[in-house]
Write an enzyme that holds these catalytic residues in place. Structure first.
Site: not given
Ligand code: MG
Length: 462
Positions: A51-52, A91, A95, A148, A150, A173, A227, A279-280, A300
């Site tokens: 994540d991130d 996010c 996803r 996660k 989300h 998150s 994240h 994811d990003n 992001k």
């Molecule tokens: Mg993310």
């Protein structure tokens, strides 16, 4: 009737089949996956989603002080993809696209007002959407979601209702409150003790693999980190040269090592595709607490390359040639059709699937079937890529910045200029005109849908 019966029936309806009898010997009649001669034999599939995490945050993608020996080894034994994208720079929409193979603009999993789902959101991934897990259930896969989610935290949207046999993780998150840790549909800890999450997720993932080692399985392992807020366990805290961010990434790397090692231990390596990505892009405004997009511009929240191009490593000993670099255009949106192809499941025919089978890119057997990439922020189309060329209609770094419209659009040659420094629109009017034509065609395929991100929490659920 169980959730799975619903999933299966709905799935069959969506592929235009009324009954399970049309699955011939467990394979959908008439379907042949494009695998370049590989007999897939229902391989296991593991998607590990950070994540991130930024494009420049792994040793094998050039980070000078974050040590990622397990991911580096995974790349040395598999393929490193250098032109692999997420479908969104934040996010929730990212996803949704990964699990459905569809742009978030088609599923309603994006909005211009709220960029992701929040604890006070009442929406989620619509039941009409089909997840990878639901599709693979039709071929008898055991399925688990760890980490996660989300995609909606109300019961009807949880992974256990979307084709996953089991779930262990946080529903949104880790900077959102109350941040519960859930085991299937039950809250077992609130707030979750985040310092031990990576370790506990890993243990749960390993137990799932070991329990299902004799049948095909699909594991969607979506880490909570890096994240923000950042947490590492005692074993990793203070150990990295890159500070806490590095500690957290190094613990994720440890986790990847644990997963690959359990696959080797049970002789599952050659039966399992493992794909690691993010994811990003990195949350740059968090400064030292955020990651790095390496030589890519932005992070992001933006549709510059740093927001959506991700580090990606795929591993499948004996199938993916070791130590290769795949530079074919591909992305998380392609994961859905690729998983279905591997499992011999026909893709649904009653909806637009934006993804394409990316096995040729993974296996190095041919050119990417993808030549186009669309960059959305919420419902707005910001940029489009065709071949090496990317045109920006609007740029917006996010987080305090304002949108900037470009007429004519900015044009970059991403293979010559990966940092998007040199606008060459004036020199290539024909390229620009061609991309504009593709955009017009793409827009013609869109239908208005209700945004799930704007649905408020029902009053009795506060
Ligand atoms: Mg993310």
């Amino acid at each position: 009737m169980s959730t799975h019966d619903y999933s299966r029936r709905d799935f069959l309806k969506s592929v235009g089949l009324g009954a399970a009898g049309l699955f011939v010997s467990g394979r959908v009649s008439g379907f042949q996956p494009q695998t370049g001669g590989i007999a897939p034999d229902n391989p296991n599939i593991i998607i590990i989603f950070a994540d991130d995490l930024g494009y420049g945050d792994l040793g094998c993608f050039g980070h000078p002080t974050i040590h990622t020996p397990n991911l580096d080894r995974m790349a040395a034994e598999g393929v490193k993809l250098t032109q692999f994208y997420s479908a969104s720079s934040v996010c929730t929409p990212s996803r949704a696209a990964l699990l459905t193979g569809r742009l978030p603009i088609r599923s309603g999993m994006c909005s211009d007002r709220r960029r992701v789902l929040f604890p006070n959101s009442g929406g989620g991934l619509p039941p009409t959407e089909i997840t990878i897990a639901q599709a693979l259930k039709t071929r008898g896969y055991a399925t688990a979601c760890v980490g996660k989610w989300h995609l909606g935290h109300l019961p009807q949207y949880l992974p256990t209702r979307r084709g996953f046999d089991e779930y262990f993780g946080i529903p949104y998150s880790n900077d959102m409150k109350p941040c519960p840790l859930m085991d299937n549909e039950k809250v077992i800890e609130e707030p979750a003790n985040q310092a031990t999450l990576t370790k506990r997720y890993t243990g749960r993932a390993i137990r799932f693999i070991e329990r299902n080692k004799n049948k095909p399985f699909f594991l969607y392992f979506a880490h909570t980190f890096p994240h923000i807020p950042l947490f590492a366990s005692e074993k990793f805290k203070g150990k990295s040269l890159r500070g806490l961010y590095g500690d957290v990434v190094e613990e994720l790397d440890w986790s990847v090592g644990q997963i690959l090692s359990v696959l080797r231990k049970h002789s599952l390596a050659e039966k399992t595709l493992v794909l690691f990505t993010s994811d990003n892009g990195p949350w740059l405004v968090m400064k030292l607490r955020g990651g790095s997009a390496g030589l890519l511009r932005g992070g992001k929240g933006s549709t510059w390359e740093g927001g959506m191009r991700e580090p990606c490593v795929a591993w499948w000993p004996g199938k993916i040639p070791a130590g290769t670099v795949g530079n074919g255009l591909s992305g998380t949106i392609d994961v859905f059709p690729t998983c279905l192809a591997l499992a011999g499941v026909k893709a649904p025919s009653d909806r637009v699937i934006d993804g394409v089978d990316m096995l040729p890119v993974l296996l190095g057997t041919g050119k990417s079937q993808r030549n186009l990439m669309f960059y959305y922020r919420g419902t707005r189309l910001m940029a489009a890529r065709k071949g090496p060329w990317k045109a920006h209609l609007i740029t917006w770094a996010g987080y305090g910045d304002k949108p900037h419209k470009h007429d004519p659009p900015l044009l970059f040659h991403l293979e010559h200029d990966p940092s998007e420094k040199y606008d060459v629109a004036k020199r290539h009017p024909n390229v620009l005109a061609d991309i504009m034509k593709e955009i017009e065609h793409h827009r013609g395929t869109l239908k208005p849908v209700k945004s799930q991100l704007e649905v408020p929490l029902p009053k009795n659920k506060t």
